[in-house]
Design a protein around this motif. Sequence first.
Motif, PDB file in Angstrom:
ATOM      1  N   ASP A   1       5.395   2.275  -1.196  1.00  0.00           N
ATOM      2  CA  ASP A   1       4.250   2.187  -2.722  1.00  0.00           C
ATOM      3  C   ASP A   1       3.430   3.563  -1.680  1.00  0.00           C
ATOM      4  O   ASP A   1       2.997   2.735  -0.970  1.00  0.00           O
ATOM      5  CB  ASP A   1       4.039   1.043  -3.102  1.00  0.00           C
ATOM      6  CG  ASP A   1       3.197   0.999  -3.785  1.00  0.00           C
ATOM      7  OD1 ASP A   1       2.791   2.078  -4.450  1.00  0.00           O
ATOM      8  OD2 ASP A   1       3.108  -0.213  -4.345  1.00  0.00           O
ATOM      9  N   PRO A   2       3.426   4.219  -2.223  1.00  0.00           N
ATOM     10  CA  PRO A   2       1.728   5.143  -1.846  1.00  0.00           C
ATOM     11  C   PRO A   2       0.513   4.139  -1.717  1.00  0.00           C
ATOM     12  O   PRO A   2      -0.287   4.644  -0.919  1.00  0.00           O
ATOM     13  CB  PRO A   2       1.828   5.906  -2.892  1.00  0.00           C
ATOM     14  CG  PRO A   2       3.334   6.328  -3.329  1.00  0.00           C
ATOM     15  CD  PRO A   2       3.779   4.945  -2.853  1.00  0.00           C
ATOM     16  N   ASP A   3       0.321   3.787  -2.795  1.00  0.00           N
ATOM     17  CA  ASP A   3      -0.544   2.399  -3.036  1.00  0.00           C
ATOM     18  C   ASP A   3      -0.753   1.345  -2.187  1.00  0.00           C
ATOM     19  O   ASP A   3      -1.601   0.257  -2.295  1.00  0.00           O
ATOM     20  CB  ASP A   3      -1.275   2.225  -4.573  1.00  0.00           C
ATOM     21  CG  ASP A   3      -1.324   3.346  -5.646  1.00  0.00           C
ATOM     22  OD1 ASP A   3      -1.959   4.156  -5.012  1.00  0.00           O
ATOM     23  OD2 ASP A   3      -0.416   3.084  -6.594  1.00  0.00           O
ATOM     24  N   TRP A   4       0.002   0.502  -1.227  1.00  0.00           N
ATOM     25  CA  TRP A   4       1.049  -0.621  -0.526  1.00  0.00           C
ATOM     26  C   TRP A   4      -0.427   0.206   0.701  1.00  0.00           C
ATOM     27  O   TRP A   4       0.010   0.781   1.631  1.00  0.00           O
ATOM     28  CB  TRP A   4       1.708  -0.220  -0.661  1.00  0.00           C
ATOM     29  CG  TRP A   4       1.745  -1.851   0.501  1.00  0.00           C
ATOM     30  CD1 TRP A   4       1.462  -3.110   0.263  1.00  0.00           C
ATOM     31  CD2 TRP A   4       3.021  -2.292   1.674  1.00  0.00           C
ATOM     32  NE1 TRP A   4       1.607  -4.049   1.240  1.00  0.00           N
ATOM     33  CE2 TRP A   4       2.966  -2.823   1.749  1.00  0.00           C
ATOM     34  CE3 TRP A   4       4.292  -0.991   1.309  1.00  0.00           C
ATOM     35  CZ2 TRP A   4       4.015  -3.599   2.720  1.00  0.00           C
ATOM     36  CZ3 TRP A   4       5.040  -1.791   2.712  1.00  0.00           C
ATOM     37  CH2 TRP A   4       4.686  -3.026   3.253  1.00  0.00           C
ATOM     38  N   MET A   5      -1.231  -0.899   1.651  1.00  0.00           N
ATOM     39  CA  MET A   5      -2.237  -1.061   2.647  1.00  0.00           C
ATOM     40  C   MET A   5      -1.327  -1.045   4.110  1.00  0.00           C
ATOM     41  O   MET A   5      -1.789  -1.587   4.568  1.00  0.00           O
ATOM     42  CB  MET A   5      -3.493  -1.032   2.693  1.00  0.00           C
ATOM     43  CG  MET A   5      -4.207  -0.285   1.149  1.00  0.00           C
ATOM     44  SD  MET A   5      -4.595   1.461   2.361  1.00  0.00           S
ATOM     45  CE  MET A   5      -3.259   2.582   1.744  1.00  0.00           C
ATOM     46  N   GLY A   6      -0.606  -2.325   3.382  1.00  0.00           N
ATOM     47  CA  GLY A   6       0.737  -3.091   4.666  1.00  0.00           C
ATOM     48  C   GLY A   6       0.057  -4.753   4.418  1.00  0.00           C
ATOM     49  O   GLY A   6       0.405  -5.477   4.865  1.00  0.00           O
ATOM     50  N   GLU A   7      -0.126  -4.903   3.185  1.00  0.00           N
ATOM     51  CA  GLU A   7       0.112  -6.317   3.026  1.00  0.00           C
ATOM     52  C   GLU A   7       0.693  -7.224   3.156  1.00  0.00           C
ATOM     53  O   GLU A   7       2.031  -6.738   2.395  1.00  0.00           O
ATOM     54  CB  GLU A   7      -1.717  -6.544   2.416  1.00  0.00           C
ATOM     55  CG  GLU A   7      -1.612  -6.285   0.919  1.00  0.00           C
ATOM     56  CD  GLU A   7      -1.162  -5.137   0.527  1.00  0.00           C
ATOM     57  OE1 GLU A   7      -1.535  -4.193  -0.216  1.00  0.00           O
ATOM     58  OE2 GLU A   7      -1.850  -4.109   1.394  1.00  0.00           O
ATOM     59  N   MET A   8       0.731  -8.849   3.701  1.00  0.00           N
ATOM     60  CA  MET A   8       2.110  -8.735   3.678  1.00  0.00           C
ATOM     61  C   MET A   8       1.822 -10.479   3.016  1.00  0.00           C
ATOM     62  O   MET A   8       1.009 -11.217   3.781  1.00  0.00           O
ATOM     63  CB  MET A   8       2.367  -9.349   5.120  1.00  0.00           C
ATOM     64  CG  MET A   8       3.036  -7.961   5.536  1.00  0.00           C
ATOM     65  SD  MET A   8       4.379  -6.806   4.702  1.00  0.00           S
ATOM     66  CE  MET A   8       5.562  -8.422   5.488  1.00  0.00           C
ATOM     67  N   PRO A   9       2.775 -10.951   2.496  1.00  0.00           N
ATOM     68  CA  PRO A   9       3.576 -10.487   2.323  1.00  0.00           C
ATOM     69  C   PRO A   9       3.866  -9.724   1.368  1.00  0.00           C
ATOM     70  O   PRO A   9       2.392  -9.972   0.033  1.00  0.00           O
ATOM     71  CB  PRO A   9       5.087 -11.802   1.710  1.00  0.00           C
ATOM     72  CG  PRO A   9       3.701 -12.835   1.267  1.00  0.00           C
ATOM     73  CD  PRO A   9       2.892 -12.661   2.483  1.00  0.00           C
TER      74      PRO A   9
END
Length: 172
Positions: free
Chosen positions: A130-138
């Motif tokens: 996902d190009p908009d995802w910054m890596g936050e979890m979950p």
Amino acid sequence: MKPIRRKLLIAAAISLMGMSVANAAGKKDDAATSRVAVFESASATQLTASQKGKPFVLLVWSLDCVYCKRNFDAIGKLRARYPDLRVVTLAMDNPEALPQVQQILKRVNLTRNAWVFGSEPQERLRYAVDPDWMGEMPRTYFYRADGQRQGVSGVISDADWDKHLRWAGIAG
């Protein structure tokens, strides 16, 4: 040795060999469905295509994510309510962590349709998801049969699970 006895022995040996081959093939099929595939940036389309145009949930998680366990617990309860719920998991851990990833997935009964990040830089792999995802979890994605998706970061409440599953066409 009499010809009839010889033919019976040969037939029995062939039959045993056939059963061994079939048994090995069955084990191979089981292993293939429960193996963890390596996710590279080119794998994103393969991951969605593996669901054959059906709605599903993609759980992105990591071994060091303490909050991911809550989503695993929620999925366990949801699968009891919706036995046909399709779930794909994607561990953000590197391939060297595969034994630990497999152990967790086995514990939460999510060994099918499982992926683990490959050796490319994490930023590239996250961008492929996902190009908009910054890596936050979950991170959880709800996919509709037509390929549309919604991404949700963080632990999901029971009410939100229901809302997102309805949106995806998974729950009525």
